[in-house]
Enzyme design. Structure first.
Site, PDB file in Angstrom:
ATOM      1  N   ASP A 400     -69.894 -17.832 -25.062  1.00  0.00           N
ATOM      2  CA  ASP A 400     -69.814 -16.640 -25.914  1.00  0.00           C
ATOM      3  C   ASP A 400     -69.331 -15.414 -25.130  1.00  0.00           C
ATOM      4  O   ASP A 400     -69.334 -15.393 -23.905  1.00  0.00           O
ATOM      5  CB  ASP A 400     -71.200 -16.366 -26.498  1.00  0.00           C
ATOM      6  CG  ASP A 400     -71.148 -15.610 -27.820  1.00  0.00           C
ATOM      7  OD1 ASP A 400     -70.082 -15.089 -28.179  1.00  0.00           O
ATOM      8  OD2 ASP A 400     -72.195 -15.558 -28.495  1.00  0.00           O
ATOM      9  N   GLU A 449     -65.479 -19.725 -32.991  1.00  0.00           N
ATOM     10  CA  GLU A 449     -65.875 -18.607 -33.843  1.00  0.00           C
ATOM     11  C   GLU A 449     -64.582 -17.894 -34.267  1.00  0.00           C
ATOM     12  O   GLU A 449     -63.766 -18.470 -34.963  1.00  0.00           O
ATOM     13  CB  GLU A 449     -66.848 -17.668 -33.133  1.00  0.00           C
ATOM     14  CG  GLU A 449     -67.532 -16.697 -34.089  1.00  0.00           C
ATOM     15  CD  GLU A 449     -68.430 -15.698 -33.375  1.00  0.00           C
ATOM     16  OE1 GLU A 449     -69.377 -15.224 -34.015  1.00  0.00           O
ATOM     17  OE2 GLU A 449     -68.179 -15.378 -32.202  1.00  0.00           O
ATOM     18  N   GLU A 455     -73.650 -14.215 -39.410  1.00  0.00           N
ATOM     19  CA  GLU A 455     -74.490 -13.421 -38.514  1.00  0.00           C
ATOM     20  C   GLU A 455     -74.444 -11.939 -38.868  1.00  0.00           C
ATOM     21  O   GLU A 455     -75.391 -11.197 -38.587  1.00  0.00           O
ATOM     22  CB  GLU A 455     -74.055 -13.611 -37.064  1.00  0.00           C
ATOM     23  CG  GLU A 455     -72.683 -13.052 -36.738  1.00  0.00           C
ATOM     24  CD  GLU A 455     -72.319 -13.225 -35.267  1.00  0.00           C
ATOM     25  OE1 GLU A 455     -73.032 -13.953 -34.567  1.00  0.00           O
ATOM     26  OE2 GLU A 455     -71.323 -12.627 -34.839  1.00  0.00           O
TER      27      GLU A 455
END
Length: 648
Positions: A400, A449, A455
């Site tokens: 990430d 992503e 989210e």
């Protein structure tokens, strides 16, 4: 061989069905234009590539020859929306001194790429990839969120809503990431994307200097980087080179894709990005296991009705493993928090976590463990991390906060894929641009992503993030590029009036069936169950449905859909079909033509919006219907609603 002349010369390449035609003009410059059924979609647009010695490929370049070829092949796909991808096109290759240009015309669109003819490495200073449109057409574009000069914008998370605006109304100087959609006349849609981006930066676009144009922008190659950002896990470009990439000998540069769809639903069925990617580099990919994930972060480790304090600790994760095992869920992820904060060191585990005990417990229960990893932490110790944790039994990583797409980062993606593959581990990249075919080249990369996913509901008001509207746009845009880790599955659901953002008790916008249908509509081979096991235990019907639904498919059939309004897709595994449909905030009666599925007379299990779903978004009905002889089934969708079917 062709005779070289100072006079401009035109070449054409047509799609197999003859509807799409590209005309390439070679003169002092090289331009191309695209028509579909005689309608101009791309007006003459110049393309070129500038190399370090001052030469510009495509400006004053001498044509040496032109060849044509037909492709009629099939590709065996893995972790995708179909098991076999057709690769049928007409190809034109223009050879010049030092480089060539390859154009491919498919029924679904045009693609072109530069290919270096140099036997040595070359620094690429710039690429011109202009796209001029014939009129001031409407576009659906995802701007980068960051403001300021280009350097600041280049570091971004590739997450945003889509903005509908005419070309003339686009913001000056604001970068747009791919894919984006252009609404041409007669209902035709153009989707612009790229594929096979290796050893090269990903492409942005911005409002062009010419009227009705968009110009390409590429991040320069980093010279030095500095650590910082979120919990010291990001790497910012401190100083940049004066070139965008250092090309290898005979390098093939990325494919530029101009997809064309006569009907909106055709966008959902397009394979351009996948088929143009480099073939798989895994000799044996049978060990790569897609599936679903019981996920901790979105629900804020939100367990209750348990005899221990829930949080980032061993007991909590063993409970997630028990839940996953009970429902046949393949993985549990340990998201941010298992490693000591702000150290960017994946070997410093917080004392509340007994990682080996968790992994071993997962082995006993048949549940794999995936570890969250910040970019800096993973990059600095990649080989050691993979070696150590694969020996422990960890199945992969969610990497990430990468937040760039320059050549250095794109090379990192390939290096991470290759390294993890040697240790038989999977990857889910976050904080990164949408995929550009890497999931074909390295099938152990099973998700990305680069999507403004669910989210956002932890902190965003509806005014800032209209999720329901996004959900009927993103399948045509972001999902065009490949799989997306959207993280659906909320069991707390909100209407326009009842939705509220919350970190610890997050909810979705739209109905429960909207959430269920997303497991069919969205392509996501590594698919999260975002909510708390406690909530899922309280909703056994919905949990059973989403826990058993496949994540990769043998066949996909796009049903009638309209960008920004509603979307419907059917997908098959073996003899079983799943059908999903989503609407925006407009309630509608939607007739789904299931005749292509050949399921007349069958009795699907249907999850549909309940009679009171407009007021209580969690209201749903599980029922059955009989598919009539004509295959047409009409369902009612509440505002922000959806429908999901299982047909055996």
């Amino acid at each position: 061989m062709l005779c070289v002349s100072a006079v401009a010369k035109d070449f054409t390449v047509k799609s197999p069905n003859g509807r799409l035609k590209a005309t390439i003009t070679v003169g002092d410059a090289i331009t191309y234009q695209v028509t579909y059924n005689g309608q101009q979609l791309i007006a003459p647009s110049q393309i070129s590539m500038t190399v370090e010695n001052g030469e510009t490929w495509g400006v004053g370049s001498k044509l040496k020859g032109a060849t044509t070829a037909k492709r009629n092949a099939t590709i065996k796909a893995q972790n995708y929306k179909r098991a076999v991808v057709k690769d049928c096109c007409n190809e034109l290759t223009l050879a010049f001194g030092g480089f060539s240009l390859v154009f491919r015309a498919y029924d679904e669109g045009l693609a072109y790429r530069f290919v270096s003819g140099s036997m040595k490495s070359l620094k690429i200073v710039a690429e011109q990839a202009d796209m001029n449109y014939p009129k001031d057409l409407e576009t659906l574009v995802p701007y980068v969120r960051e403001k300021g000069d280009v350097k600041k914008q280049l570091h971004n998370s590739f997450e945003n809503n889509y903005t509908l605006a005419c070309l003339s109304e686009l913001r000056d100087g604001q970068l747009i990431f791919l894919p984006y959609i252009v609404k041409a006349e007669k209902g035709v849609k153009v989707v612009v994307a790229e594929s096979d981006v290796e050893n090269y930066p990903g492409m942005f676009v911005k409002k062009g200097n010419k009227e009705n144009s968009l110009d390409a922008v590429f991040a320069p190659c980093p010279k030095t980087v500095r650590q910082g950002g979120h919990n010291e896990l990001e790497q910012f470009v401190a100083e940049a080179e004066d070139y965008i990439a250092e090309a290898k000998p005979n390098q093939k540069f990325p494919w530029r894709i101009i997809s064309v769809s006569a009907e909106d639903k055709d966008i959902l069925d397009n394979d351009m990005v996948f088929r143009l990617a480099s073939p798989s580099r895994l000799a044996d990919a049978s060990w790569v296991k897609p599936g679903k994930v019981a996920w901790d972060w979105w629900n804020d480790w939100g367990l209750y009705k348990v005899p221990f304090k829930a949080g980032i600790n061993t007991a909590t994760y063993k409970h997630y493993i028990d839940f996953a095992a009970k429902h046949g869920i393949e993985y549990v992820i340990l998201d941010e928090g298992w490693a000591v904060n702000k150290k960017a060191d994946l070997f410093q585990v917080v004392p509340e976590i007994d990682l080996k005990s968790i992994v071993d417990y997962g082995k006993v229960k048949g549940v794999g463990i995936i570890l969250w990893a910040g970019y800096k932490a993973f990059d600095r110790d990649m080989e050691r991390v993979c070696q150590t944790y694969s020996a422990m039994g960890v199945k992969g990583y969610k990497v990430d906060f990468i937040n760039r797409n320059d050549a250095q980062v794109m090379n990192f993606l390939y290096k991470a894929a290759e390294t993890c593959a040697r240790y038989k581990q999977v990857l889910d990249f976050h904080g990164i641009c949408p995929p550009t075919g890497l999931t074909r080249t390295w099938p152990n990369v099973i998700n990305f992503e680069g999507v403004n996913g669910q989210e956002q509901n932890k902190w965003s008001t509806m005014k800032k993030y209209d999720q329901v509207q996004y959900d009927v746009t993103v399948p045509f845009a972001r999902n065009f590029a490949g799989p997306m880790d959207y993280t659906q599955g909320a069991m707390l659901n909100g209407t326009r009036s009842t939705y509220r953002p919350s970190n610890s008790e997050p909810m979705s916008q739209g109905t429960r069936c909207h959430q269920l249908a997303e497991y069919v509509v969205f392509l996501s081979p590594l698919n999260m169950l975002c909510d708390s096991p406690t909530h899922y235990d309280e909703e056994p019907e919905c949990t059973d449905f989403i826990a058993k639904i496949p994540t990769v498919w043998d066949e996909t059939v796009a049903l009638k859909s309209e960008v920004e309004e509603y979307v419907a897709v059917a997908r098959r595994v073996g003899d079983k079909w799943y059908v999903g449909a989503l609407t925006n905030w407009t309630s509608r009666d939607l007739t789904l033509d299931l005749s292509p599925l050949k399921v007349a007379g069958k009795v699907p299990v249907v999850f549909k919006d309940g009679a009171n779903a407009e007021k209580f978004a969690q209201d749903y009905e599980k029922t059955t219907i009989t598919v009539p002889a004509d295959g047409k089934v009409t369902v009612h969708l509440a505002p922000g609603g959806g429908v999901a079917m299982e047909i055996i």
